[in-house]
Design a protein around this motif. Sequence first.
Motif, mmCIF file in Angstrom:
data_model
loop_
_atom_site.group_PDB
_atom_site.id
_atom_site.type_symbol
_atom_site.label_atom_id
_atom_site.label_comp_id
_atom_site.label_asym_id
_atom_site.label_seq_id
_atom_site.Cartn_x
_atom_site.Cartn_y
_atom_site.Cartn_z
ATOM 1 N N LEU A 151 1.872 6.395 -7.055
ATOM 2 C CA LEU A 151 0.794 7.274 -7.517
ATOM 3 C C LEU A 151 1.132 8.749 -7.308
ATOM 4 O O LEU A 151 0.879 9.580 -8.185
ATOM 5 C CB LEU A 151 -0.510 6.929 -6.812
ATOM 6 C CG LEU A 151 -1.199 5.665 -7.284
ATOM 7 C CD1 LEU A 151 -2.401 5.346 -6.402
ATOM 8 C CD2 LEU A 151 -1.638 5.794 -8.727
ATOM 9 N N ALA A 152 1.700 9.079 -6.152
ATOM 10 C CA ALA A 152 2.071 10.473 -5.896
ATOM 11 C C ALA A 152 3.156 10.934 -6.865
ATOM 12 O O ALA A 152 3.102 12.047 -7.390
ATOM 13 C CB ALA A 152 2.539 10.626 -4.448
ATOM 14 N N THR A 153 4.121 10.066 -7.115
ATOM 15 C CA THR A 153 5.202 10.409 -8.049
ATOM 16 C C THR A 153 4.652 10.564 -9.467
ATOM 17 O O THR A 153 4.978 11.535 -10.161
ATOM 18 C CB THR A 153 6.299 9.328 -8.013
ATOM 19 O OG1 THR A 153 6.797 9.248 -6.677
ATOM 20 C CG2 THR A 153 7.428 9.658 -8.957
ATOM 21 N N ALA A 185 0.830 -1.207 0.000
ATOM 22 C CA ALA A 185 0.000 0.000 0.000
ATOM 23 C C ALA A 185 0.864 1.256 0.000
ATOM 24 O O ALA A 185 0.594 2.209 -0.741
ATOM 25 C CB ALA A 185 -0.933 -0.006 1.210
ATOM 26 N N LEU A 186 1.915 1.268 0.817
ATOM 27 C CA LEU A 186 2.817 2.425 0.851
ATOM 28 C C LEU A 186 3.524 2.614 -0.490
ATOM 29 O O LEU A 186 3.671 3.752 -0.967
ATOM 30 C CB LEU A 186 3.837 2.270 1.973
ATOM 31 C CG LEU A 186 3.295 2.410 3.386
ATOM 32 C CD1 LEU A 186 4.373 2.079 4.412
ATOM 33 C CD2 LEU A 186 2.741 3.809 3.615
ATOM 34 N N GLY A 240 7.865 15.822 0.637
ATOM 35 C CA GLY A 240 8.011 16.185 2.051
ATOM 36 C C GLY A 240 6.714 16.755 2.615
ATOM 37 O O GLY A 240 6.315 16.415 3.740
ATOM 38 N N ASN A 241 6.071 17.610 1.849
ATOM 39 C CA ASN A 241 4.789 18.171 2.289
ATOM 40 C C ASN A 241 3.729 17.080 2.424
ATOM 41 O O ASN A 241 2.925 17.100 3.360
ATOM 42 C CB ASN A 241 4.313 19.259 1.332
ATOM 43 C CG ASN A 241 5.120 20.533 1.468
ATOM 44 O OD1 ASN A 241 5.777 20.757 2.475
ATOM 45 N ND2 ASN A 241 5.082 21.364 0.445
ATOM 46 N N LEU A 242 3.715 16.130 1.491
ATOM 47 C CA LEU A 242 2.758 15.018 1.581
ATOM 48 C C LEU A 242 2.990 14.201 2.840
ATOM 49 O O LEU A 242 2.037 13.819 3.529
ATOM 50 C CB LEU A 242 2.863 14.111 0.354
ATOM 51 C CG LEU A 242 2.138 14.538 -0.902
ATOM 52 C CD1 LEU A 242 2.344 13.523 -2.017
ATOM 53 C CD2 LEU A 242 0.667 14.743 -0.660
#
Length: 165
Positions: free
Chosen positions: A19-21, A12-13, A67-69
């Motif tokens: 997905l974020a990338t 999951a991580l 970092g913000n995420l």
Amino acid sequence: MAKYVLRKVLIALATVFVLATATFFMMKLIPGDPFASLTTKVEVQEKQRAYYGLDKPVFEQYMTYMGNLLHGNLGYSLKKTGRTVVDIIREAFPVSARLGLVSFIFAELIGYLFGILCAQFRGRWPDYVLMLFAVLGIAMPSMVVGPLMRWLLGVVWKVLPVTGW
């Protein structure tokens, strides 16, 4: 069991990271600038780019983004001035969670009912009619089913309100 759970958490991580990338770099591929406007002065646009870090190299922007995420900092809303994205999500989440839970329970109950009735009437016309409804429910997109159900339940049969929570 602990190995299984740990493996699922790691998957999951990794999925969230990928997905974020992918989202970050796909947004970079879109042509244009979120602050480019014919009515906004160039100096204001440059200040906005500097404030959001869009004047920095892409790798540095990516590291700031990740970092913000990790810290749960999604920034300020561009539409609702003075409000953070987290506050907007926090405000809307209870309604979305309740709607999702009610939808899940409704879908489970209808699914069990259809399953029991199909088993009772196996090979006869009720089985085929219920299977047709089930297949249509899966095949039809929610953007078609939603307004159709709203029209049927709210306008035609007057069972539920058409608008509002």
